[in-house]
Write a protein that holds these residues in place. Structure first.
Motif, PDB file in Angstrom:
ATOM      1  N   TYR A 212       0.856  -1.203   0.000  1.00  0.00           N
ATOM      2  CA  TYR A 212       0.000   0.000   0.000  1.00  0.00           C
ATOM      3  C   TYR A 212       0.887   1.246   0.000  1.00  0.00           C
ATOM      4  O   TYR A 212       1.926   1.287   0.675  1.00  0.00           O
ATOM      5  N   ASN A 238      -1.369  -0.924  -4.162  1.00  0.00           N
ATOM      6  CA  ASN A 238      -2.630  -0.253  -3.846  1.00  0.00           C
ATOM      7  C   ASN A 238      -2.346   1.188  -3.408  1.00  0.00           C
ATOM      8  O   ASN A 238      -1.733   1.408  -2.357  1.00  0.00           O
ATOM      9  N   LEU A 240      -3.595   4.552  -1.949  1.00  0.00           N
ATOM     10  CA  LEU A 240      -4.692   5.101  -1.159  1.00  0.00           C
ATOM     11  C   LEU A 240      -4.599   6.619  -1.176  1.00  0.00           C
ATOM     12  O   LEU A 240      -3.676   7.208  -0.599  1.00  0.00           O
ATOM     13  N   GLU A 243      -7.995   7.652   1.347  1.00  0.00           N
ATOM     14  CA  GLU A 243      -8.904   6.507   1.362  1.00  0.00           C
ATOM     15  C   GLU A 243      -8.593   5.603   2.544  1.00  0.00           C
ATOM     16  O   GLU A 243      -7.475   5.614   3.070  1.00  0.00           O
ATOM     17  N   THR A 245      -9.129   1.513   4.110  1.00  0.00           N
ATOM     18  CA  THR A 245      -9.461   0.125   3.779  1.00  0.00           C
ATOM     19  C   THR A 245      -9.282  -0.731   5.027  1.00  0.00           C
ATOM     20  O   THR A 245      -8.460  -0.421   5.904  1.00  0.00           O
ATOM     21  N   TYR A 252      -7.583  -1.034  10.330  1.00  0.00           N
ATOM     22  CA  TYR A 252      -7.829  -0.117   9.219  1.00  0.00           C
ATOM     23  C   TYR A 252      -6.513   0.518   8.774  1.00  0.00           C
ATOM     24  O   TYR A 252      -5.623   0.786   9.587  1.00  0.00           O
ATOM     25  N   MET A 278     -16.177   5.227   5.293  1.00  0.00           N
ATOM     26  CA  MET A 278     -16.305   3.765   5.333  1.00  0.00           C
ATOM     27  C   MET A 278     -17.560   3.379   6.112  1.00  0.00           C
ATOM     28  O   MET A 278     -17.722   3.748   7.281  1.00  0.00           O
TER      29      MET A 278
END
Length: 371
Positions: A212, A238, A240, A243, A245, A252, A278
């Protein structure tokens, strides 16, 4: 008009500094070894102007010329930094002992020491250290989490495929559960990264939960942040961008855009906004934030973030700039604890500008997060 005046002022100041430094260097060297003044002048002008020349023509010349100019220019800037510092110290010493005859040419030895420092710095920029932190949090984790953190890789003219492959091998040898890249993957320009297909190596990173990344200021300086995100998605990284996740239904992960995004007419979301995005956010689970710049730690503290990971500072990269970063940031390097929030700031893997490190090291961080 303001920009033009700023550029003219910079060129005049930079030129004056180099004129005075060059004059002093020639005098000291010429006392030891006779040099043709014209030859010295031509060589010195080429050296001192190479980085500016690189910035002016990098979009119009072949890659190998760009790389040559960048290398020469960046090393010269490192040399210039130390020669100014040492010349000032030499001048002060001469003033203190002005009534006594010093038979040493301190300026000449300053030149030698500056060259030695640049060589030592080159060695340390290529020597990779592994920094370990053990962090206990109050919230419940399903299992201990081994986090591999790296930041400030600065892929481009200096940090290329071979160096990146070494990084990937080192990361994989640590067997981390998750890999976090805290910004500045790219050194302001995507062109050399594309031409040499550098990002493909990131596909080989292995971990349980994946890789990430959040974007740093230099990633935004490319002016192609959306393209960079798409390119990284293709190699299983990924990205972010403000964001959140949920990882393994255990913790988190929030990736924040660097505050530089505001220069490009985009907003940087608050942590409250990101968390509220979220559905069914569970505040009992641990929260980790990737934020390139550690300057905005207060927001993580006020939002009860368990761990923030950052880079950006390079730990000053070269002494004595680390003394300045230590003043500017609450934590410019290492581990800090503020209420329930821990922060880890890494000195980074790559370099910006001169590819040297003095008083800091190129590092990969291993964090063991547990209850």
């Amino acid at each position: 008009m303001k920009l033009v005046l700023s550029i003219v002022a910079f060129i005049f100041t930079y030129g004056l500094i180099n004129y005075l430094i060059g004059k002093r260097i020639y005098k000291s060297i010429n006392n030891k070894i006779k040099l043709p003044p014209k030859l010295f002048t031509i060589l010195f002008i080429l050296l001192s102007s190479s980085f500016i020349l690189y910035e002016l023509i990098k979009n119009y010349v072949p890659t190998f010329i760009n790389k040559l100019l960048y290398f020469i220019g960046s090393y010269y800037l490192a040399f210039l930094f130390y020669i100014i510092l040492l010349f000032v110290i030499s001048f002060i010493i001469y003033r203190i002992f002005k009534n006594k005859k010093l038979n040493l040419d301190l300026y000449f030895y300053s030149i030698i020491l500056s060259l030695i420092l640049v060589c030592i710095g080159t060695y340390f920029s290529h020597s990779i250290s592994i920094k370990n932190y053990d962090i206990k949090i109050d919230k419940t984790l399903k299992d201990d989490v081994n986090i591999v953190l790296v930041s400030d890789i600065h892929l481009g003219e200096v940090i290329e495929n071979k160096r990146l492959n070494t990084l990937v091998e080192k990361i994989n040898s640590l067997n981390g559960d998750i890999v976090l890249i805290a910004g500045d993957l790219v050194d302001s320009d995507l062109t050399p990264v594309e031409e040499k297909n550098m990002l493909i190596s990131l596909k080989d990173i292995k971990s349980k939960y994946g890789t990430y990344l959040s974007l740093g200021n230099h990633d935004f300086y490319t002016n192609r942040s959306d393209e960079l995100k798409n390119m990284l998605t293709k190699v299983n990284v990924n990205v972010l961008r403000d964001e959140i996740t949920l990882i393994n239904d255990s913790f988190y992960l929030i990736g924040r855009d660097d505050t530089t995004v505001k220069r490009y007419n985009e907003e940087r979301d608050s942590l409250n906004t990101i968390k509220s995005s979220m559905d069914n956010f569970n505040s009992d689970k641990p929260v980790i934030v990737i934020d390139h710049n550690p300057e905005y730690l207060d927001e993580s503290i006020s939002n009860n973030i368990d761990l923030q990971v950052s880079g950006h500072t390079h730990k000053g990269q070269v002494f004595p700039i680390n003394l300045i970063t230590d003043i500017l940031f609450d934590v410019d390097y290492g581990l800090g604890k503020f209420q329930n929030t821990s922060i880890v700031v890494t000195s980074g893997f790559g370099t910006w500008g001169p590819p040297i490190r003095i008083g800091s090291s190129s590092e990969i961080v291993m964090i063991k997060l547990h209850n």
